[in-house]
Design a protein around this motif. Structure first.
Motif, PDB file in Angstrom:
ATOM      1  N   ARG A 190      -4.108  20.520  15.345  1.00 51.83           N
ATOM      2  CA  ARG A 190      -4.780  20.562  16.426  1.00 51.83           C
ATOM      3  C   ARG A 190      -4.213  19.752  17.525  1.00 51.83           C
ATOM      4  NH1 ARG A 190     -11.320  20.140  14.535  1.00 51.83           N
ATOM      5  NH2 ARG A 190     -11.193  22.278  13.518  1.00 51.83           N
ATOM      6  N   ASP A 191      -4.660  19.856  18.604  1.00 50.87           N
ATOM      7  CA  ASP A 191      -3.774  19.169  19.798  1.00 50.87           C
ATOM      8  C   ASP A 191      -4.116  17.585  19.665  1.00 50.87           C
ATOM      9  OD1 ASP A 191      -3.048  21.433  20.952  1.00 50.87           O
ATOM     10  OD2 ASP A 191      -4.545  21.651  22.272  1.00 50.87           O
ATOM     11  N   ASP A 192      -5.220  17.262  19.182  1.00 51.16           N
ATOM     12  CA  ASP A 192      -5.656  15.588  18.940  1.00 51.16           C
ATOM     13  C   ASP A 192      -5.254  15.100  17.822  1.00 51.16           C
ATOM     14  OD1 ASP A 192      -7.271  17.228  17.777  1.00 51.16           O
ATOM     15  OD2 ASP A 192      -9.216  16.275  18.293  1.00 51.16           O
ATOM     16  N   ASN A 193      -4.451  15.709  16.961  1.00 51.98           N
ATOM     17  CA  ASN A 193      -4.153  15.327  15.692  1.00 51.98           C
ATOM     18  C   ASN A 193      -2.747  15.717  14.993  1.00 51.98           C
ATOM     19  OD1 ASN A 193      -5.054  17.412  14.151  1.00 51.98           O
ATOM     20  ND2 ASN A 193      -6.991  16.783  14.092  1.00 51.98           N
ATOM     21  N   ASP A 194      -2.394  15.410  13.981  1.00 58.11           N
ATOM     22  CA  ASP A 194      -1.270  15.863  13.459  1.00 58.11           C
ATOM     23  C   ASP A 194      -1.356  16.923  12.258  1.00 58.11           C
ATOM     24  OD1 ASP A 194       0.616  14.380  14.902  1.00 58.11           O
ATOM     25  OD2 ASP A 194       0.527  12.735  13.202  1.00 58.11           O
ATOM     26  N   GLY A 195      -2.604  17.061  12.328  1.00 59.22           N
ATOM     27  CA  GLY A 195      -3.390  18.262  11.168  1.00 59.22           C
ATOM     28  C   GLY A 195      -4.125  17.621  10.176  1.00 59.22           C
ATOM     29  N   ASP A 196      -5.429  18.268  10.250  1.00 58.31           N
ATOM     30  CA  ASP A 196      -6.578  17.950   9.030  1.00 58.31           C
ATOM     31  C   ASP A 196      -5.982  18.932   8.226  1.00 58.31           C
ATOM     32  OD1 ASP A 196      -7.300  15.639  10.554  1.00 58.31           O
ATOM     33  OD2 ASP A 196      -8.754  16.808  11.503  1.00 58.31           O
ATOM     34  N   GLY A 197      -6.460  18.518   6.738  1.00 51.05           N
ATOM     35  CA  GLY A 197      -6.351  19.653   5.959  1.00 51.05           C
ATOM     36  C   GLY A 197      -7.078  19.188   4.734  1.00 51.05           C
ATOM     37  N   TRP A 198      -6.740  19.998   3.519  1.00 57.79           N
ATOM     38  CA  TRP A 198      -7.327  19.895   2.153  1.00 57.79           C
ATOM     39  C   TRP A 198      -6.574  20.486   1.168  1.00 57.79           C
ATOM     40  CZ3 TRP A 198      -8.802  23.131   6.072  1.00 57.79           C
ATOM     41  CH2 TRP A 198      -9.031  24.620   5.816  1.00 57.79           C
ATOM     42  N   ARG A 199      -6.813  20.353   0.050  1.00 55.03           N
ATOM     43  CA  ARG A 199      -6.256  20.601  -1.134  1.00 55.03           C
ATOM     44  C   ARG A 199      -7.133  21.591  -2.017  1.00 55.03           C
ATOM     45  NH1 ARG A 199      -0.910  19.125  -1.997  1.00 55.03           N
ATOM     46  NH2 ARG A 199      -0.164  17.441  -1.062  1.00 55.03           N
ATOM     47  N   VAL A 200      -6.709  22.853  -2.473  1.00 55.11           N
ATOM     48  CA  VAL A 200      -7.449  23.541  -3.429  1.00 55.11           C
ATOM     49  C   VAL A 200      -6.687  23.559  -4.792  1.00 55.11           C
ATOM     50  CG1 VAL A 200      -8.087  25.933  -4.000  1.00 55.11           C
ATOM     51  CG2 VAL A 200      -8.113  25.163  -1.472  1.00 55.11           C
ATOM     52  N   TYR A 201      -7.557  23.335  -5.802  1.00 52.36           N
ATOM     53  CA  TYR A 201      -6.824  23.038  -7.289  1.00 52.36           C
ATOM     54  C   TYR A 201      -7.140  24.388  -8.286  1.00 52.36           C
ATOM     55  CZ  TYR A 201      -6.268  18.358  -5.550  1.00 52.36           C
ATOM     56  OH  TYR A 201      -5.656  17.264  -5.099  1.00 52.36           O
ATOM     57  N   ASP A 202      -7.567  25.312  -7.509  1.00 53.86           N
ATOM     58  CA  ASP A 202      -8.050  26.557  -8.399  1.00 53.86           C
ATOM     59  C   ASP A 202      -6.941  26.860  -9.402  1.00 53.86           C
ATOM     60  OD1 ASP A 202     -10.239  26.554  -7.249  1.00 53.86           O
ATOM     61  OD2 ASP A 202     -10.150  28.190  -6.067  1.00 53.86           O
ATOM     62  N   ASP A 203      -5.765  26.675  -8.911  1.00 54.35           N
ATOM     63  CA  ASP A 203      -4.318  27.127  -9.729  1.00 54.35           C
ATOM     64  C   ASP A 203      -3.700  25.875 -10.325  1.00 54.35           C
ATOM     65  OD1 ASP A 203      -2.891  29.219 -10.939  1.00 54.35           O
ATOM     66  OD2 ASP A 203      -1.236  28.742  -9.350  1.00 54.35           O
ATOM     67  N   ALA A 204      -4.246  24.679 -10.224  1.00 57.45           N
ATOM     68  CA  ALA A 204      -3.652  23.695 -10.513  1.00 57.45           C
ATOM     69  C   ALA A 204      -4.287  23.219 -12.259  1.00 57.45           C
ATOM     70  CB  ALA A 204      -3.938  22.395  -9.874  1.00 57.45           C
ATOM     71  N   VAL A 205      -3.314  22.671 -12.829  1.00 58.86           N
ATOM     72  CA  VAL A 205      -3.588  22.311 -14.411  1.00 58.86           C
ATOM     73  C   VAL A 205      -4.189  20.691 -14.126  1.00 58.86           C
ATOM     74  CG1 VAL A 205      -2.718  21.760 -16.718  1.00 58.86           C
ATOM     75  CG2 VAL A 205      -1.862  23.776 -15.367  1.00 58.86           C
ATOM     76  N   PRO A 206      -5.377  20.555 -14.655  1.00 60.69           N
ATOM     77  CA  PRO A 206      -5.687  19.149 -14.685  1.00 60.69           C
ATOM     78  C   PRO A 206      -4.910  18.199 -15.930  1.00 60.69           C
ATOM     79  CG  PRO A 206      -7.593  20.450 -14.484  1.00 60.69           C
ATOM     80  CD  PRO A 206      -6.453  21.200 -14.924  1.00 60.69           C
ATOM     81  N   VAL A 207      -4.278  17.344 -15.338  1.00 67.14           N
ATOM     82  CA  VAL A 207      -3.541  16.428 -16.446  1.00 67.14           C
ATOM     83  C   VAL A 207      -4.292  15.154 -16.592  1.00 67.14           C
ATOM     84  CG1 VAL A 207      -1.267  15.578 -17.050  1.00 67.14           C
ATOM     85  CG2 VAL A 207      -1.414  17.630 -16.060  1.00 67.14           C
ATOM     86  N   VAL A 208      -4.736  14.918 -17.630  1.00 67.54           N
ATOM     87  CA  VAL A 208      -4.964  13.141 -17.741  1.00 67.54           C
ATOM     88  C   VAL A 208      -4.419  12.706 -18.835  1.00 67.54           C
ATOM     89  CG1 VAL A 208      -7.640  13.546 -17.427  1.00 67.54           C
ATOM     90  CG2 VAL A 208      -6.576  14.220 -19.778  1.00 67.54           C
ATOM     91  N   ALA A 209      -3.797  11.526 -18.465  1.00 69.25           N
ATOM     92  CA  ALA A 209      -2.490  10.801 -19.245  1.00 69.25           C
ATOM     93  C   ALA A 209      -3.069   9.388 -19.486  1.00 69.25           C
ATOM     94  CB  ALA A 209      -1.381  10.792 -18.501  1.00 69.25           C
ATOM     95  N   THR A 210      -2.795   8.990 -20.798  1.00 70.62           N
ATOM     96  CA  THR A 210      -2.946   7.785 -21.097  1.00 70.62           C
ATOM     97  C   THR A 210      -1.819   7.377 -22.268  1.00 70.62           C
ATOM     98  OG1 THR A 210      -4.853   6.400 -22.031  1.00 70.62           O
ATOM     99  CG2 THR A 210      -4.896   8.614 -23.063  1.00 70.62           C
TER     100      THR A 210
END
Length: 346
Positions: A312-332
């Motif tokens: 938008r004119d008043d910012n550099d761009g707001d947004g979000w991420r969608v994780y429907d096609d992402a693999v949740p990785v838990v590491a330890t």
């Protein structure tokens, strides 16, 4: 496989089968016979001269059916964690070996003897304990002990940490039993020529984990190869199969499909794919940090999600991420798991 199929626990959190008390006593000893004055002698049964019980032999067969290869010490901690030593486990292994159901063909780097199921007879006996057909039992890990079975030992220690919980004072307890685990599970990728083969698969629906794929990294594999595993998992999780729900019979073919893992492992209530756990060991703090950064960067496309931006004119761009096609990785690390358990700060 449910825990009910395996029988109630009998002697520890990793117990697999409920014995018949009369059978145990008859199998372990023969009637008393006269001995020196003031003492009673017992002769061990000829079928099992080490005096092991049906319950313990069944537990060991079931555990080896899951783990494929293990030491007496690991089996003792898993099946009889309150025992003062692994002598009873070793005696039971000796009796099973006499019947041709288990065998030892090597040692770990710490000189602990490794044990595995022997041949079809061993696999079928373990399958009876676990309630699984021979076709689902995999192999016997023949020869794994000759090279120390280092990777298998790390996988076993991971399973132990999950089942027993942490060793630190006040650590959280474990979750489930060894029968909630599976190893040597292969998942064909589309086309049938390639497969995804997790080091272990854990099911704990009672605590909100219908399935967890587990990769154990001993820091010997190039980071590129570790990262490639997540690419394969995403391809696997994307795979869809026909949904046999009668309620969808009148739907279009495209609407009668479902991700295969939702059908194979029911109980998922969250959107997105099931998680993959990366358990790293055998690396110092600096090497571990570098390895973590390298694997994360190389596999980012699989777990980072898709970014959407509205400029938008008043910012550099707001947004979000969608994780429907992402693999949740838990590491330890295996060390953290062993100290705090899977429910602790790992």
């Amino acid at each position: 496989m449910s825990r009910d199929q395996c029988g109630a626990a009998s002697g520890g959190p990793g117990s697999l089968a409920q014995p018949d008390d009369n059978d145990d006593q008859a199998d372990a000893v023969e009637p008393a016979e006269p001995s020196r004055l003031g003492r009673t002698a017992y002769r061990r049964g000829s079928a099992n001269p080490n005096g092991s019980t049906n319950a313990l032999r069944g537990d060991i067969l079931g555990a080896l059916g899951v783990l494929k290869v293990a030491t007496a010490d690991q089996l003792q901690r898993l099946l009889r964690p309150g025992a003062a030593s692994n002598k009873a486990i070793r005696q039971a292994l000796g009796d099973l070996a006499l019947h041709g159901l288990v065998a030892s063909d090597g040692n770990t780097k710490d000189r602990h003897k490794t044990w595995r199921l022997e041949g079809t007879a061993g696999l079928e006996a373990a399958g009876q304990v676990l309630g699984l057909p021979r076709s689902d039992m995999g192999g016997t890990a023949r020869g794994a002990g000759r090279s120390g079975a280092q990777h298998a030992m790390a996988v076993n220690e991971t399973v132990l940490a999950f089942v027993l919980g942490g060793t630190a004072s006040g650590a959280a307890g474990g979750a489930g039993t060894v029968t909630d685990w599976a190893t040597e599970v292969e998942f064909p990728l589309p086309g049938g020529r390639r497969k995804v083969r997790p080091d272990a698969v854990w099911r704990a629906a009672e605590i909100g984990v219908p399935v967890l794929m587990v990769e154990v990294d001993r820091s010997t594999m190039a980071p590129e190869r570790v990262a490639a595993k997540f690419t394969a998992y995403r391809e696997l999780f994307r795979t869809k199969v026909r949904d046999n729900d009668p309620a969808l019979a009148d739907e279009e073919p495209a609407d009668r499909t479902v991700h295969w893992w939702r059908r194979a492992y029911p109980g998922h209530t969250r959107v997105g794919y099931p998680p993959v756990a990366l358990v790293v060991t055998d690396a110092g703090p600096v090497a571990l940090a570098n390895r973590q950064e390298a694997v994360a960067e190389l596999s980012a496309e699989c777990w980072i999600g898709q970014r959407y931006t509205v400029r938008r004119d008043d910012n550099d761009g707001d947004g979000w991420r969608v994780y429907d096609d992402a693999v949740p990785v838990v590491a330890t690390t295996l060390e953290l798991l062993a100290e705090h358990g899977p429910l602790g700060p790992v």
